[in-house]
Scaffold this motif. Structure first.
Motif, PDB file in Angstrom:
ATOM      1  N   GLY A   1       4.331 -18.073   0.309  1.00  0.00           N
ATOM      2  CA  GLY A   1       4.335 -16.878   0.945  1.00  0.00           C
ATOM      3  C   GLY A   1       5.380 -16.046   0.794  1.00  0.00           C
ATOM      4  N   LEU A   2       6.564 -16.460   0.302  1.00  0.00           N
ATOM      5  CA  LEU A   2       7.692 -15.660  -0.161  1.00  0.00           C
ATOM      6  C   LEU A   2       6.995 -14.888  -1.488  1.00  0.00           C
ATOM      7  CD1 LEU A   2      10.494 -14.534  -0.377  1.00  0.00           C
ATOM      8  CD2 LEU A   2      11.125 -16.452  -1.607  1.00  0.00           C
ATOM      9  N   VAL A   3       6.531 -15.793  -2.357  1.00  0.00           N
ATOM     10  CA  VAL A   3       5.868 -15.252  -3.544  1.00  0.00           C
ATOM     11  C   VAL A   3       5.008 -13.908  -3.405  1.00  0.00           C
ATOM     12  CG1 VAL A   3       4.580 -15.609  -5.784  1.00  0.00           C
ATOM     13  CG2 VAL A   3       6.536 -17.275  -4.954  1.00  0.00           C
ATOM     14  N   SER A   4       3.771 -14.283  -2.518  1.00  0.00           N
ATOM     15  CA  SER A   4       2.976 -13.277  -2.063  1.00  0.00           C
ATOM     16  C   SER A   4       3.455 -12.323  -1.415  1.00  0.00           C
ATOM     17  CB  SER A   4       1.706 -14.008  -1.339  1.00  0.00           C
ATOM     18  OG  SER A   4       2.154 -14.348  -0.195  1.00  0.00           O
ATOM     19  N   TYR A   5       4.455 -12.262  -0.602  1.00  0.00           N
ATOM     20  CA  TYR A   5       5.197 -11.042  -0.124  1.00  0.00           C
ATOM     21  C   TYR A   5       5.929 -10.183  -0.989  1.00  0.00           C
ATOM     22  CZ  TYR A   5       8.853  -8.621   2.303  1.00  0.00           C
ATOM     23  OH  TYR A   5       9.695  -7.464   2.578  1.00  0.00           O
ATOM     24  N   ALA A   6       6.568 -10.927  -1.992  1.00  0.00           N
ATOM     25  CA  ALA A   6       7.390 -10.307  -2.851  1.00  0.00           C
ATOM     26  C   ALA A   6       6.655  -9.481  -3.844  1.00  0.00           C
ATOM     27  CB  ALA A   6       8.328 -11.086  -3.743  1.00  0.00           C
ATOM     28  N   LEU A   7       5.569 -10.125  -4.107  1.00  0.00           N
ATOM     29  CA  LEU A   7       4.402  -9.333  -4.892  1.00  0.00           C
ATOM     30  C   LEU A   7       4.059  -8.112  -4.432  1.00  0.00           C
ATOM     31  CD1 LEU A   7       2.762  -9.139  -7.604  1.00  0.00           C
ATOM     32  CD2 LEU A   7       0.916 -10.669  -6.638  1.00  0.00           C
ATOM     33  N   THR A   8       3.360  -8.154  -3.171  1.00  0.00           N
ATOM     34  CA  THR A   8       2.923  -7.235  -2.396  1.00  0.00           C
ATOM     35  C   THR A   8       4.005  -6.108  -2.022  1.00  0.00           C
ATOM     36  OG1 THR A   8       1.559  -8.558  -1.258  1.00  0.00           O
ATOM     37  CG2 THR A   8       1.978  -6.662   0.038  1.00  0.00           C
ATOM     38  N   ARG A   9       5.147  -6.454  -1.899  1.00  0.00           N
ATOM     39  CA  ARG A   9       6.397  -5.452  -2.051  1.00  0.00           C
ATOM     40  C   ARG A   9       6.545  -4.551  -3.205  1.00  0.00           C
ATOM     41  NH1 ARG A   9      12.609  -7.017  -1.461  1.00  0.00           N
ATOM     42  NH2 ARG A   9      13.456  -5.031  -0.483  1.00  0.00           N
ATOM     43  N   GLN A  10       6.513  -5.469  -4.249  1.00  0.00           N
ATOM     44  CA  GLN A  10       6.526  -4.586  -5.477  1.00  0.00           C
ATOM     45  C   GLN A  10       5.528  -3.864  -5.738  1.00  0.00           C
ATOM     46  OE1 GLN A  10       8.717  -6.517  -8.900  1.00  0.00           O
ATOM     47  NE2 GLN A  10       6.980  -6.028 -10.175  1.00  0.00           N
ATOM     48  N   ARG A  11       4.230  -4.176  -5.565  1.00  0.00           N
ATOM     49  CA  ARG A  11       3.247  -3.261  -5.803  1.00  0.00           C
ATOM     50  C   ARG A  11       3.363  -2.197  -4.744  1.00  0.00           C
ATOM     51  NH1 ARG A  11      -0.703  -5.177  -9.310  1.00  0.00           N
ATOM     52  NH2 ARG A  11      -2.475  -3.872  -8.471  1.00  0.00           N
ATOM     53  N   ALA A  12       3.574  -2.385  -3.752  1.00  0.00           N
ATOM     54  CA  ALA A  12       3.334  -1.158  -2.574  1.00  0.00           C
ATOM     55  C   ALA A  12       4.586  -0.035  -3.142  1.00  0.00           C
ATOM     56  CB  ALA A  12       3.613  -1.737  -1.345  1.00  0.00           C
ATOM     57  N   ALA A  13       5.764  -0.572  -3.517  1.00  0.00           N
ATOM     58  CA  ALA A  13       6.707   0.340  -4.038  1.00  0.00           C
ATOM     59  C   ALA A  13       6.404   1.172  -5.164  1.00  0.00           C
ATOM     60  CB  ALA A  13       8.234  -0.402  -4.179  1.00  0.00           C
ATOM     61  N   ALA A  14       5.551   0.612  -6.053  1.00  0.00           N
ATOM     62  CA  ALA A  14       4.925   1.272  -7.173  1.00  0.00           C
ATOM     63  C   ALA A  14       3.690   1.951  -7.184  1.00  0.00           C
ATOM     64  CB  ALA A  14       4.574   0.096  -8.300  1.00  0.00           C
ATOM     65  N   GLY A  15       3.006   2.054  -5.750  1.00  0.00           N
ATOM     66  CA  GLY A  15       1.954   2.527  -5.555  1.00  0.00           C
ATOM     67  C   GLY A  15       0.347   2.222  -5.913  1.00  0.00           C
ATOM     68  N   ARG A  16       0.590   0.752  -6.364  1.00  0.00           N
ATOM     69  CA  ARG A  16      -0.599   0.029  -6.778  1.00  0.00           C
ATOM     70  C   ARG A  16      -1.325  -0.694  -5.718  1.00  0.00           C
ATOM     71  NH1 ARG A  16       3.341  -0.750 -11.110  1.00  0.00           N
ATOM     72  NH2 ARG A  16       3.607  -2.791 -10.462  1.00  0.00           N
ATOM     73  N   SER A  17      -2.315  -1.297  -5.789  1.00  0.00           N
ATOM     74  CA  SER A  17      -3.061  -1.971  -4.679  1.00  0.00           C
ATOM     75  C   SER A  17      -2.520  -3.025  -4.211  1.00  0.00           C
ATOM     76  CB  SER A  17      -4.402  -2.288  -5.202  1.00  0.00           C
ATOM     77  OG  SER A  17      -4.433  -3.320  -6.254  1.00  0.00           O
ATOM     78  N   ILE A  18      -2.675  -3.077  -2.749  1.00  0.00           N
ATOM     79  CA  ILE A  18      -1.904  -4.345  -2.118  1.00  0.00           C
ATOM     80  C   ILE A  18      -2.941  -4.871  -1.405  1.00  0.00           C
ATOM     81  CG2 ILE A  18       0.228  -3.144  -2.161  1.00  0.00           C
ATOM     82  CD1 ILE A  18      -0.318  -2.374   0.799  1.00  0.00           C
ATOM     83  N   PRO A  19      -2.851  -6.144  -0.538  1.00  0.00           N
ATOM     84  CA  PRO A  19      -3.889  -6.830   0.111  1.00  0.00           C
ATOM     85  C   PRO A  19      -4.419  -6.083   1.278  1.00  0.00           C
ATOM     86  CG  PRO A  19      -1.768  -8.208  -0.335  1.00  0.00           C
ATOM     87  CD  PRO A  19      -1.364  -6.810  -0.946  1.00  0.00           C
ATOM     88  N   GLU A  20      -5.413  -6.211   1.561  1.00  0.00           N
ATOM     89  CA  GLU A  20      -6.123  -5.726   2.796  1.00  0.00           C
ATOM     90  C   GLU A  20      -5.202  -6.536   3.953  1.00  0.00           C
ATOM     91  OE1 GLU A  20      -8.311  -3.496   3.051  1.00  0.00           O
ATOM     92  OE2 GLU A  20      -8.910  -3.369   0.875  1.00  0.00           O
TER      93      GLU A  20
END
Length: 259
Positions: free
Chosen positions: A98-117
């Motif tokens: 859960g931490l890993v998927s959250y951290a990945l989502t957080r990084q992609r959101a900050a970079a303006g890339r696609s994130i989970p629905e």
């Protein structure tokens, strides 16, 4: 641009079903592996492609060095999975996953890339709170292995095989190092919905650990309580997968973005 066979990565033991309208990327717990998600595809049906993520140092990646620093792992996942994250997807991470998927989502959101629905997390506290097992470095190998057996993270049968037990405990210890000093204290709420699943008898979760996940989204938030302990998806598999499938069904086809 969509992913092709040229984008194969060791982080995905199996390629997503390109015909499925939605992908479910699954991140395993500390000491776990992609195989813990076997059977989920059959239970969830053809509307979603179940895509387990395999971290190095286990199963077919046994000989690869394990990653013990969260930013290093997130950078690797971001680069390796990016071609497969350009179609609608959701994520489920269990415990440390859960931490890993959250951290990945957080990084992609900050970079303006696609994130989970939808970001779906099980058995892990809100990331700005400290997880009970990050103190495992203070336990000796025998105490640590016993704790994991009691939680259900290691099979009790391994007690009869000390070498295997030590190897399993070593893998879990290295994985848990990802949760040490991860630095997630200041954060921006994510634009995607967050669904948290928790076992009603999980000794590692406190009520505020669950509720405070609401601070990490500016979209919808839900909590689902499932009969069982820390590994409730395998204590109550039929009910859990029914609840997970229901959350996925409410995703629709809206592409989550950072807008």
């Amino acid at each position: 641009m969509t992913a092709t066979k040229a984008d194969r990565t060791p982080y995905l033991p199996q390629e997503p079903d390109l015909a499925a309208p939605l992908r479910l990327f699954c991140f395993h717990h500390a000491g776990g592996s992609a195989s813990v998600f076997s059977g989920w595809q059959r239970a969830l049906g053809d509307a979603v492609s179940v895509v387990p993520v395999q971290l190095p140092g286990r199963e077919r990646r046994f000989d690869e060095p394990r990653i013990r620093h969260l930013p290093e792992l997130v950078n690797a996942l971001d680069a390796q999975l990016d071609p497969w994250l350009r179609q609608p997807f959701v994520t489920y991470g269990h415990s440390l996953g859960g931490l890993v998927s959250y951290a990945l989502t957080r990084q992609r959101a900050a970079a303006g890339r696609s994130i989970p629905e939808r970001l779906m997390v099980g058995a892990f506290p809100a990331p700005h709170r400290r997880h009970a097992l990050v103190d495992a470095d203070r336990l000796d190998d025998e105490e640590f292995a016993r704790r994991l057996v009691d939680l259900g993270g290691i099979s009790p049968t391994l007690r009869a095989y000390p070498d295997w037990l030590r190897a399993a405990a070593s893998l879990a210890r290295d994985d848990l190092a990802l949760g040490l000093n991860h630095g997630i204290e200041a954060f921006e709420p994510l634009p995607c919905p967050v669904d948290v699943f928790t076992g009603d008898r999980d000794p590692l979760m406190r009520e505020n650990d669950i509720d405070e996940w609401a601070q990490h989204t500016r979209a919808s938030f839900s909590i689902q309580r499932v009969p069982g302990g820390h590994f409730f998806p395998w204590d109550s598999p039929a009910l859990f997968l029914e609840l997970l499938g229901s959350a996925i069904a409410h995703t629709g086809t809206r592409r989550a973005s950072v807008a």
